[in-house]
Design an enzyme around this catalytic site. Structure first.
Site, PDB file in Angstrom:
ATOM      1  N   ARG A  68      -2.100  -2.896  11.975  1.00 38.80           N
ATOM      2  CA  ARG A  68      -1.886  -3.755  13.133  1.00 38.80           C
ATOM      3  C   ARG A  68      -1.705  -2.874  14.375  1.00 38.80           C
ATOM      4  NH1 ARG A  68      -3.739  -7.158  10.550  1.00 38.80           N
ATOM      5  NH2 ARG A  68      -2.976  -9.222  10.026  1.00 38.80           N
TER       6      ARG A  68
ATOM      7  N   HIS B 235     -11.550  -4.521  14.335  1.00 34.58           N
ATOM      8  CA  HIS B 235     -10.814  -5.210  13.261  1.00 34.58           C
ATOM      9  C   HIS B 235     -11.780  -5.724  12.198  1.00 34.58           C
ATOM     10  CE1 HIS B 235      -6.777  -7.375  12.382  1.00 34.58           C
ATOM     11  NE2 HIS B 235      -7.399  -7.055  11.261  1.00 34.58           N
TER      12      HIS B 235
ATOM     13  N   GLU C 289      -5.699  -7.617  20.869  1.00 35.32           N
ATOM     14  CA  GLU C 289      -7.145  -7.653  20.562  1.00 35.32           C
ATOM     15  C   GLU C 289      -7.671  -9.084  20.514  1.00 35.32           C
ATOM     16  OE1 GLU C 289      -6.752  -5.929  16.524  1.00 35.32           O
ATOM     17  OE2 GLU C 289      -7.302  -7.900  15.739  1.00 35.32           O
TER      18      GLU C 289
ATOM     19  N   ARG D 202      -0.195  -2.178  -1.802  1.00 40.53           N
ATOM     20  CA  ARG D 202      -1.491  -2.201  -2.485  1.00 40.53           C
ATOM     21  C   ARG D 202      -2.540  -1.351  -1.767  1.00 40.53           C
ATOM     22  NH1 ARG D 202      -4.414  -6.661  -3.410  1.00 40.53           N
ATOM     23  NH2 ARG D 202      -4.000  -7.287  -1.282  1.00 40.53           N
TER      24      ARG D 202
END
Ligand code: COI
Length: 327
Positions: A232, A293, A261, A153
């Site tokens: 990621r 992020h 992280e 997507r």
């Protein structure tokens, strides 16, 4: 059903309350990351919900099961922080969230433009009244070949945006999408590495994708390749990517994610000594853009994440099927 929501941010709290009251869920909220240290908080709850920082490994899942927890939602699309096999064996049902692809896709394209137009070093210059142009020459997307690793997507949405810019688009994906095939050329990873001026990652973290960007794959890429990672951190071997920046094999890098992280991103760590040396070292380069992020972080997405976090618990308890279920 009684549920304890972990990792709740201020902006989620009212929404959790709203959706919980609409669906008759008794929800309590905690700002803490769930771990073995605080798992006792879950005693007496049927369900929990987390974001991506709580590492739900076998040990923690066993402790949750011992406390009576039967349902888990993660208010994230990614579920690499959950040992799904262990959850299945323990009889815990797990459900992840879904949200539209636009927010992350738009952010990825923003990162592309930031590195292509030297935004970071220009910002540094502006802060000291240096308005010179030397070294700030950019490049245009329409003259570039962009390789998209992952045609799901988000990858598809990125392709649609890039198509508007006139870029040539290559995509590698396990699944074929007819609409995507109209604007992008399907090919294997090797061709993407060999022909792309810029490569953007839109893959889940799985054993087969972990560290897929490494010395060997970087060597197959064009000199000066630009890498964009909003997926990621662990998709990249960061030591080998850093080497690529040092040797200028990699022309620019934008990363919204970083290995390890957790505990750093989404927290104010101004007064702390950061232990993630790779993160701190990479941040200094003018051609490396790092964001904490936040590609997912839009009003639209947060609403959807919370909605799924609450409603999937209710649906799982009722035994209703939800397309969002992963176990
Ligand atoms: C996801 O939804 O998978 C994200 O990356 C968002 C983040 C809150 C973990």
């Amino acid at each position: 059903m009684k549920a304890l929501f972990f990792e709740t941010r201020q902006d989620e709290k009212a929404l959790i309350g709203q959706y919980a009251s609409e669906s008759d869920l008794s929800a309590n909220l905690s700002d803490e990351i769930l771990s073995m240290e605080n798992v006792s908080l879950t005693a007496g709850y049927d369900a929990i919900s987390t974001l991506g920082q709580s590492k739900l490994n076998r040990e923690l899942l066993t402790a949750l099961s011992d406390n009576g927890v039967k349902y888990i939602t993660t208010r994230t699309v990614g579920f690499d922080h959950i040992d799904l096999q262990a959850a299945k064996e323990l009889g815990i049902k797990v459900c992840r969230a879904e949200y539209p692809a636009d927010g992350v896709a738009e952010f990825a394209v923003m990162q592309m433009l930031l590195v292509l137009r030297c935004y970071k070093p220009m910002l540094w210059r502006l802060n000291v009244n240096d308005y010179s142009l030397a070294g700030m020459m950019g490049r245009e997307l329409h003259s570039m070949t962009v390789g998209i690793l992952g045609g799901g997507r988000i990858g598809k949405r990125v392709a649609k945006i890039l198509h508007g810019f006139g870029a040539k688009i290559l995509v590698s994906s396990l699944e074929h999408d007819d609409e995507l095939a109209l604007i992008a050329e399907y090919c294997d990873n090797e061709r993407i590495y060999a022909e792309s001026d810029m490569i953007t990652l839109h893959l889940p973290l799985l054993p087969e994708t972990r560290y897929m960007i490494n010395a060997e794959t970087i060597a197959q890429m064009k000199d000066g390749v630009i890498l964009i990672n909003t997926a990621r951190g662990e998709l990249m071997n960061i030591e080998e990517v850093t080497r690529g920046i040092e040797t200028e094999k990699i022309g620019a890098l934008a990363m919204d994610v970083f290995e390890n992280e957790q505990g750093i991103y989404h927290a104010d760590r101004r007064l702390d000594i950061l232990q993630n040396k790779d993160m701190v070292y990479l941040r200094q380069f003018p051609n490396v853009v790092m964001t904490p992020h936040m590609a997912f972080y839009t009003a639209e997405n947060v609403r959807s994440m919370v909605y799924c976090g609450v409603n999937c618990l209710v649906q799982m308890e009722k035994g209703e099927k939800t397309h969002l279920r992963v176990v």
